[in-house]
Design a protein around this motif. Structure first.
Motif, short mmCIF file in Angstrom:
data_model
loop_
_atom_site.label_atom_id
_atom_site.label_comp_id
_atom_site.label_asym_id
_atom_site.label_seq_id
_atom_site.Cartn_x
_atom_site.Cartn_y
_atom_site.Cartn_z
N VAL A 1 2.09 -4.19 7.37
CA VAL A 1 3.48 -4.03 7.77
C VAL A 1 3.57 -3.82 9.28
O VAL A 1 2.60 -3.40 9.92
CB VAL A 1 4.16 -2.85 7.05
CG1 VAL A 1 4.24 -3.10 5.56
CG2 VAL A 1 3.45 -1.54 7.35
N LEU A 2 4.73 -4.11 9.82
CA LEU A 2 5.06 -3.87 11.22
C LEU A 2 6.18 -2.84 11.26
O LEU A 2 7.20 -3.01 10.59
CB LEU A 2 5.51 -5.18 11.89
CG LEU A 2 6.01 -5.08 13.33
CD1 LEU A 2 4.87 -4.76 14.27
CD2 LEU A 2 6.68 -6.39 13.73
N ARG A 3 6.00 -1.78 12.01
CA ARG A 3 7.00 -0.71 12.05
C ARG A 3 7.81 -0.78 13.34
O ARG A 3 7.26 -0.95 14.43
CB ARG A 3 6.32 0.65 11.96
CG ARG A 3 7.31 1.82 11.99
CD ARG A 3 6.66 3.13 11.64
NE ARG A 3 5.62 3.51 12.59
CZ ARG A 3 4.81 4.56 12.42
NH1 ARG A 3 4.93 5.30 11.31
NH2 ARG A 3 3.90 4.85 13.32
N SER B 1 14.14 3.94 11.69
CA SER B 1 12.85 3.26 11.62
C SER B 1 12.89 2.27 10.46
O SER B 1 13.74 2.36 9.57
CB SER B 1 11.71 4.27 11.43
OG SER B 1 11.84 4.93 10.18
N GLY B 2 11.97 1.33 10.47
CA GLY B 2 11.90 0.36 9.39
C GLY B 2 10.61 -0.41 9.43
O GLY B 2 9.93 -0.47 10.46
N TYR B 3 10.25 -1.02 8.30
CA TYR B 3 9.01 -1.76 8.17
C TYR B 3 9.30 -3.20 7.77
O TYR B 3 10.09 -3.46 6.86
CB TYR B 3 8.11 -1.13 7.11
CG TYR B 3 7.63 0.26 7.45
CD1 TYR B 3 6.40 0.46 8.07
CD2 TYR B 3 8.40 1.39 7.16
CE1 TYR B 3 5.95 1.73 8.39
CE2 TYR B 3 7.97 2.66 7.47
CZ TYR B 3 6.74 2.83 8.09
OH TYR B 3 6.30 4.09 8.41
N GLY B 4 8.63 -4.14 8.45
CA GLY B 4 8.68 -5.55 8.08
C GLY B 4 7.36 -5.95 7.46
O GLY B 4 6.29 -5.62 7.99
N ALA B 5 7.40 -6.65 6.34
CA ALA B 5 6.19 -6.96 5.58
C ALA B 5 5.58 -8.29 5.97
O ALA B 5 6.28 -9.28 6.19
CB ALA B 5 6.50 -6.97 4.08
N GLY B 6 4.24 -8.32 6.07
CA GLY B 6 3.49 -9.56 6.20
C GLY B 6 3.13 -10.10 4.83
O GLY B 6 3.38 -9.47 3.80
N GLU B 7 2.50 -11.25 4.81
CA GLU B 7 2.23 -11.91 3.53
C GLU B 7 1.09 -11.27 2.75
O GLU B 7 1.23 -10.95 1.58
CB GLU B 7 1.89 -13.38 3.77
CG GLU B 7 1.50 -14.10 2.49
CD GLU B 7 0.96 -15.48 2.75
OE1 GLU B 7 0.52 -16.12 1.78
OE2 GLU B 7 0.96 -15.91 3.91
N HIS B 8 -0.04 -11.08 3.42
CA HIS B 8 -1.26 -10.75 2.69
C HIS B 8 -1.34 -9.26 2.34
O HIS B 8 -0.68 -8.42 2.97
CB HIS B 8 -2.48 -11.16 3.50
CG HIS B 8 -2.54 -12.64 3.78
ND1 HIS B 8 -2.64 -13.58 2.79
CD2 HIS B 8 -2.46 -13.33 4.96
CE1 HIS B 8 -2.66 -14.79 3.34
NE2 HIS B 8 -2.54 -14.66 4.65
N ASN C 1 0.83 -1.22 0.00
CA ASN C 1 0.00 0.00 0.00
C ASN C 1 0.86 1.27 0.00
O ASN C 1 0.63 2.20 0.75
CB ASN C 1 -0.94 0.02 1.20
CG ASN C 1 -1.94 -1.12 1.17
OD1 ASN C 1 -1.55 -2.27 1.02
ND2 ASN C 1 -3.22 -0.82 1.32
N GLY C 2 1.89 1.25 -0.82
CA GLY C 2 2.74 2.42 -0.97
C GLY C 2 3.89 2.51 -0.01
O GLY C 2 4.68 3.46 -0.09
N ILE C 3 4.04 1.54 0.90
CA ILE C 3 5.14 1.57 1.87
C ILE C 3 6.18 0.51 1.51
O ILE C 3 5.84 -0.67 1.35
CB ILE C 3 4.62 1.32 3.30
CG1 ILE C 3 3.72 2.48 3.74
CG2 ILE C 3 5.77 1.13 4.28
CD1 ILE C 3 3.15 2.32 5.13
N ASP C 4 7.43 0.92 1.36
CA ASP C 4 8.51 -0.03 1.13
C ASP C 4 8.80 -0.77 2.43
O ASP C 4 9.01 -0.14 3.48
CB ASP C 4 9.77 0.70 0.67
CG ASP C 4 9.68 1.16 -0.78
OD1 ASP C 4 8.81 0.65 -1.51
OD2 ASP C 4 10.48 2.02 -1.17
#
Length: 435
Positions: A272-274, A257-264, A41-44
């Protein structure tokens, strides 16, 4: 949007954790971490997938589809994102056989709780990391045991005992250690909603093992914002051990800061988890504790007098003995003991053995706010002679000193030798440190 093991690893890597610390896991499990990026959704965001070397499966090319070992879930879940390509940034991308890997999801042997702990201990991890990893698996084991009515040693992991789950748990602890943070906090965590299909039937979200793990956590759980399982048992157990709960983001001087991606993918919610890393101006440190209590109506003064030393030796942080009135107006005592979570069982047993009590209660306290403590040796002049006295200094997390206390035994020895009141010796010592 909840949490899972690989989402936590991805968020920590994106926030600056060193991927090289994952090497001991790759060597112990014969797996490889594939680290890549995707857009939600637009977030790397960063994806982390554990790949299993085909040779480690005895040539059978073992994958999730080959083995119906699913214990908690029979559907794809947040632990792995299959949208990435293997040609992006991979940890240890210089392998000579980059295509001899399959996804490790659910692959590898199923293991008992004891076998998982032995495997973790064999990795020769830093002491704190090993402690954290085994504590997380203890939470997972206790959750599984509670759901299935077994005890911890008899618990047999399925999904969470497979190679990828072990890689997620140990990997997350190593990455937290790499960031060298003093404290981890989390705002309330979304669990999702709806139902989930598992090997024993269809259950409401959050799944039973997730609920049991969250009961051992300090943070809050809420439903939504979508139907689907957002919080996995692995993610819940990791955060139950490492994170304190807060209602809102604390004041931070933000460093990364950083984002970890989930599957769906969800239409209106980036999955994502920030992770935010920074310095907080909070004054005291939050320390996880448990409080043990028991009532005694037949303990002798000698037994009560020895409890402080005996329980402290077993791991107690503080011991208090309060006079109270028992049934039939009998005089008695309430013993209260503060312990670290990992020392609870050992101290409770010592308390029972020393006093003969038939029961020890664990109260609802989960943490305490504590000062930073340091010890110095102060030199004080008394009647023309110099003496050394130990001094305890209390400060907040910013280093501001707010209390100075001379050690009583040292001050008492000086007072006895000089015939000066103990209070006067302590006053002089404390003034010398403050000045």
């Amino acid at each position: 949007m909840g949490a899972s093991g690989d989402m936590l690893c991805g968020a920590l890597l994106a926030a600056g954790a060193d991927p090289d610390v994952l090497e001991p896991i790759e060597e112990a499990l014969d797996v490889r971490y594939a680290i890549d990026t995707t857009t939600k959704n637009g977030i790397d965001a960063t994806t982390v997938t554990v790949l299993l070397d085909d040779e480690s499966t005895d040539g059978h090319g073992h994958s999730e589809a080959d083995d119906d070992r699913s214990h908690d879930h029979t559907h794809p879940h947040d632990d792995h994102d299959h949208e990435h390509t293997h040609e992006g940034h991979d940890h240890h991308g210089d392998h000579d056989h980059p295509h001899d890997h399959t996804h490790a999801e659910g692959a590898g042997p199923t293991r008992s709780y004891t076998e998982v702990v032995e495997l973790v201990e064999s990795m020769e991890l830093p002491e704190e990391v090993e402690h954290d990893a085994t504590a997380i698996f203890e939470i997972l084991g206790e959750a599984e045991a509670a759901v299935h009515g077994t005890d911890l040693d008899a618990t047999h992991f399925h999904e969470v005992g497979a190679d990828d789950a072990i890689a997620d748990v140990v990997g997350a602890t190593l990455l937290f250690d790499s960031l060298d943070v003093e404290r981890v906090v989390t705002t309330p965590i979304a669990g999702g909603g709806g139902t989930v299909a598992m090997s024993h039937g269809t259950y409401p979200v959050p799944a039973p093992a997730v609920v049991e793990a969250v009961e051992r956590a300090d943070w809050a759980l809420h439903g939504g914002p979508v139907d689907g399982e957002l919080l996995t048992p692995t993610g819940a157990a990791i955060l139950a051990h490492v994170a304190d709960g807060v209602e809102r983001l604390p004041a931070l001087d933000l460093d990364a800061s950083g984002y970890g991606a989930g599957e769906h993918d969800f239409p209106e919610h980036p999955n994502v988890l920030r992770a935010l890393v920074g310095s907080s101006s909070e004054g005291l440190t939050r320390e996880g504790i448990r409080v043990l209590e028991t009532n005694l109506d037949d303990a002798s003064p000698e037994v009560l007098g020895g409890l402080h030393d005996s329980l402290t030796e077993a791991g107690a942080r503080d011991v208090s003995i309060l006079p109270t009135t028992m049934k039939k107006s009998r005089p008695g005592h309430l013993v209260k003991v503060i312990v670290r979570p990992e020392d609870t069982e050992r101290v409770a047993r010592r308390l029972a053995v020393e006093t003969g009590t038939l029961g020890v209660r664990e109260t609802g306290a989960r943490h305490r706010w504590v000062a930073e403590r340091a010890f110095e040796t102060a030199t004080v002049a008394v009647k023309g002679e110099e003496y050394e006295v130990a001094v305890k200094i209390a400060s907040d997390s910013e280093g501001t000193v707010y209390d100075v206390s001379a050690e009583y035994d040292d001050a008492s020895a000086v007072a006895a030798e000089t015939d000066v009141p103990i209070r006067e010796v302590m006053r002089r010592v404390e003034n010398a440190v403050r000045s």
